[in-house]
Design a protein around this motif. Sequence first.
Motif, mmCIF file in Angstrom:
data_model
loop_
_atom_site.group_PDB
_atom_site.id
_atom_site.type_symbol
_atom_site.label_atom_id
_atom_site.label_comp_id
_atom_site.label_asym_id
_atom_site.label_seq_id
_atom_site.Cartn_x
_atom_site.Cartn_y
_atom_site.Cartn_z
ATOM 1 N N ASP A 136 -4.486 -0.126 11.263
ATOM 2 C CA ASP A 136 -5.282 -0.508 10.102
ATOM 3 C C ASP A 136 -5.279 0.585 9.033
ATOM 4 O O ASP A 136 -6.195 0.692 8.233
ATOM 5 C CB ASP A 136 -6.720 -0.835 10.517
ATOM 6 N N GLY A 137 -4.227 1.412 9.004
ATOM 7 C CA GLY A 137 -4.135 2.499 8.033
ATOM 8 C C GLY A 137 -4.065 1.982 6.610
ATOM 9 O O GLY A 137 -4.710 2.512 5.706
ATOM 10 N N TYR A 138 -3.269 0.950 6.403
ATOM 11 C CA TYR A 138 -3.189 0.299 5.098
ATOM 12 C C TYR A 138 -3.752 -1.104 5.242
ATOM 13 O O TYR A 138 -3.617 -1.735 6.287
ATOM 14 C CB TYR A 138 -1.734 0.205 4.606
ATOM 15 N N GLY A 139 -4.367 -1.590 4.180
ATOM 16 C CA GLY A 139 -4.920 -2.934 4.191
ATOM 17 C C GLY A 139 -5.464 -3.288 2.825
ATOM 18 O O GLY A 139 -5.375 -2.506 1.872
ATOM 19 N N TYR A 140 -6.038 -4.458 2.743
ATOM 20 C CA TYR A 140 -6.606 -4.933 1.478
ATOM 21 C C TYR A 140 -7.932 -4.215 1.252
ATOM 22 O O TYR A 140 -8.812 -4.232 2.099
ATOM 23 C CB TYR A 140 -6.805 -6.452 1.547
ATOM 24 N N VAL A 141 -8.072 -3.565 0.087
ATOM 25 C CA VAL A 141 -9.279 -2.764 -0.184
ATOM 26 C C VAL A 141 -10.106 -3.331 -1.337
ATOM 27 O O VAL A 141 -10.858 -2.612 -1.971
ATOM 28 C CB VAL A 141 -8.929 -1.276 -0.443
ATOM 29 N N GLY A 142 -9.987 -4.597 -1.585
ATOM 30 C CA GLY A 142 -10.835 -5.247 -2.590
ATOM 31 C C GLY A 142 -10.110 -5.706 -3.830
ATOM 32 O O GLY A 142 -10.357 -6.792 -4.316
ATOM 33 N N ALA A 143 -9.239 -4.877 -4.353
ATOM 34 C CA ALA A 143 -8.504 -5.274 -5.557
ATOM 35 C C ALA A 143 -7.001 -5.120 -5.354
ATOM 36 O O ALA A 143 -6.212 -5.696 -6.095
ATOM 37 C CB ALA A 143 -8.952 -4.435 -6.749
ATOM 38 N N TRP A 144 -6.592 -4.352 -4.386
ATOM 39 C CA TRP A 144 -5.189 -4.130 -4.089
ATOM 40 C C TRP A 144 -5.065 -3.665 -2.649
ATOM 41 O O TRP A 144 -6.059 -3.429 -1.975
ATOM 42 C CB TRP A 144 -4.563 -3.106 -5.052
ATOM 43 N N CYS A 145 -3.869 -3.504 -2.189
ATOM 44 C CA CYS A 145 -3.624 -2.996 -0.837
ATOM 45 C C CYS A 145 -3.403 -1.488 -0.928
ATOM 46 O O CYS A 145 -2.629 -1.019 -1.764
ATOM 47 C CB CYS A 145 -2.389 -3.670 -0.242
ATOM 48 N N TRP A 146 -4.111 -0.778 -0.060
ATOM 49 C CA TRP A 146 -4.003 0.676 -0.066
ATOM 50 C C TRP A 146 -4.558 1.206 1.252
ATOM 51 O O TRP A 146 -4.808 0.447 2.176
ATOM 52 C CB TRP A 146 -4.757 1.247 -1.272
ATOM 53 N N CYS B 229 3.748 7.360 4.248
ATOM 54 C CA CYS B 229 3.898 6.600 5.496
ATOM 55 C C CYS B 229 2.959 7.085 6.605
ATOM 56 O O CYS B 229 2.785 6.392 7.612
ATOM 57 C CB CYS B 229 5.340 6.662 5.981
ATOM 58 N N LEU B 230 2.338 8.240 6.441
ATOM 59 C CA LEU B 230 1.467 8.788 7.492
ATOM 60 C C LEU B 230 0.352 7.827 7.923
ATOM 61 O O LEU B 230 0.105 7.691 9.124
ATOM 62 C CB LEU B 230 0.878 10.127 7.051
ATOM 63 N N PRO B 231 -0.343 7.139 6.999
ATOM 64 C CA PRO B 231 -1.403 6.228 7.452
ATOM 65 C C PRO B 231 -0.891 5.069 8.317
ATOM 66 O O PRO B 231 -1.681 4.417 8.997
ATOM 67 C CB PRO B 231 -2.011 5.701 6.150
ATOM 68 N N LEU B 232 0.410 4.821 8.323
ATOM 69 C CA LEU B 232 0.970 3.753 9.169
ATOM 70 C C LEU B 232 0.871 4.082 10.651
ATOM 71 O O LEU B 232 1.108 3.210 11.494
ATOM 72 C CB LEU B 232 2.433 3.480 8.786
ATOM 73 N N GLY C 196 0.817 -1.216 0.000
ATOM 74 C CA GLY C 196 0.000 0.000 0.000
ATOM 75 C C GLY C 196 0.847 1.261 0.000
ATOM 76 O O GLY C 196 0.558 2.217 -0.727
ATOM 77 N N VAL C 197 1.898 1.262 0.824
ATOM 78 C CA VAL C 197 2.815 2.414 0.851
ATOM 79 C C VAL C 197 3.462 2.598 -0.522
ATOM 80 O O VAL C 197 3.534 3.711 -1.046
ATOM 81 C CB VAL C 197 3.890 2.249 1.951
ATOM 82 N N VAL C 198 3.911 1.493 -1.111
ATOM 83 C CA VAL C 198 4.567 1.557 -2.427
ATOM 84 C C VAL C 198 3.600 2.081 -3.490
ATOM 85 O O VAL C 198 3.957 2.936 -4.306
ATOM 86 C CB VAL C 198 5.149 0.182 -2.828
ATOM 87 N N ILE C 199 2.364 1.593 -3.481
ATOM 88 C CA ILE C 199 1.365 2.050 -4.458
ATOM 89 C C ILE C 199 1.086 3.530 -4.275
ATOM 90 O O ILE C 199 1.062 4.301 -5.243
ATOM 91 C CB ILE C 199 0.066 1.215 -4.341
ATOM 92 N N ASN C 200 0.860 3.968 -3.042
ATOM 93 C CA ASN C 200 0.574 5.377 -2.789
ATOM 94 C C ASN C 200 1.781 6.243 -3.142
ATOM 95 O O ASN C 200 1.641 7.286 -3.784
ATOM 96 C CB ASN C 200 0.177 5.600 -1.330
ATOM 97 N N PHE C 201 2.971 5.802 -2.747
ATOM 98 C CA PHE C 201 4.199 6.541 -3.038
ATOM 99 C C PHE C 201 4.405 6.685 -4.541
ATOM 100 O O PHE C 201 4.733 7.773 -5.031
ATOM 101 C CB PHE C 201 5.393 5.811 -2.396
ATOM 102 N N GLY C 202 4.175 5.622 -5.292
ATOM 103 C CA GLY C 202 4.347 5.675 -6.747
ATOM 104 C C GLY C 202 3.403 6.666 -7.402
ATOM 105 O O GLY C 202 3.813 7.484 -8.228
ATOM 106 N N GLY C 203 2.141 6.610 -7.025
ATOM 107 C CA GLY C 203 1.160 7.537 -7.592
ATOM 108 C C GLY C 203 1.430 8.975 -7.187
ATOM 109 O O GLY C 203 1.443 9.882 -8.023
#
Length: 199
Positions: free
Chosen positions: A86-96, A79-82, A19-26
């Motif tokens: 439960d800041g990051y987790g599985y959201v149905g199709a990916w982790c975010w 990293c703030l949601p960490l 989730g961190v990697v996905i958010n960081f990339g975007g």
Amino acid sequence: WGSFLSADPLVRTQCSVAGVVINFGGLSSFVFVAVICSVMYLAVQMEYAHVWSVSQDIYRRRQCVIALIVWSVTFAISCLPLMHSDGYGYVGAWCWITSNHHEWRWLCFYGPLITIWTFCIVMYSVIAYQLRKVQQAVPKENRKQYALYAKLKWYPMVLLIAFLFGTIRRTYQMFDEEAPFALGILHTLGANLYGVLNA
């Protein structure tokens, strides 16, 4: 990567990292769009011509410093949601960022996205205005060199097209647990078209 994980508690750490990697990339991608926009603005403003009158070594150092700043800031924001277990987790199709923390979704992703999109629209409008003034002073046979800048007016639209449905979906989910399935499909398609549309 996060798409191959699940809500299983055994992979919570991996899901949070994904989730961190996905958010960081975007997020870093959006910020680099704003940086490119700023550089283009400086390139067409004659009063900033001195910014470009530097050696290649200084120019490369500037690139490295800008890249390090963008990556550091966007990584810290991601990293703030960490701060929540439960800041990051599985959201149905990916982790975010989970639906328990809509505020983090807006602070760490959609808020910067909308801000950068607005910034780019304003800056590209100024750039287009400046280029029109310059282009009128250039003889017709030399105007082809401005064709690239004419295409740039569509560049901010890439962010809008790619993330419009995601923004609508996340807004919807602030008021209702689950958004319509079709909106989820459009969100996934748009977000995955981002790279193609940038090309």
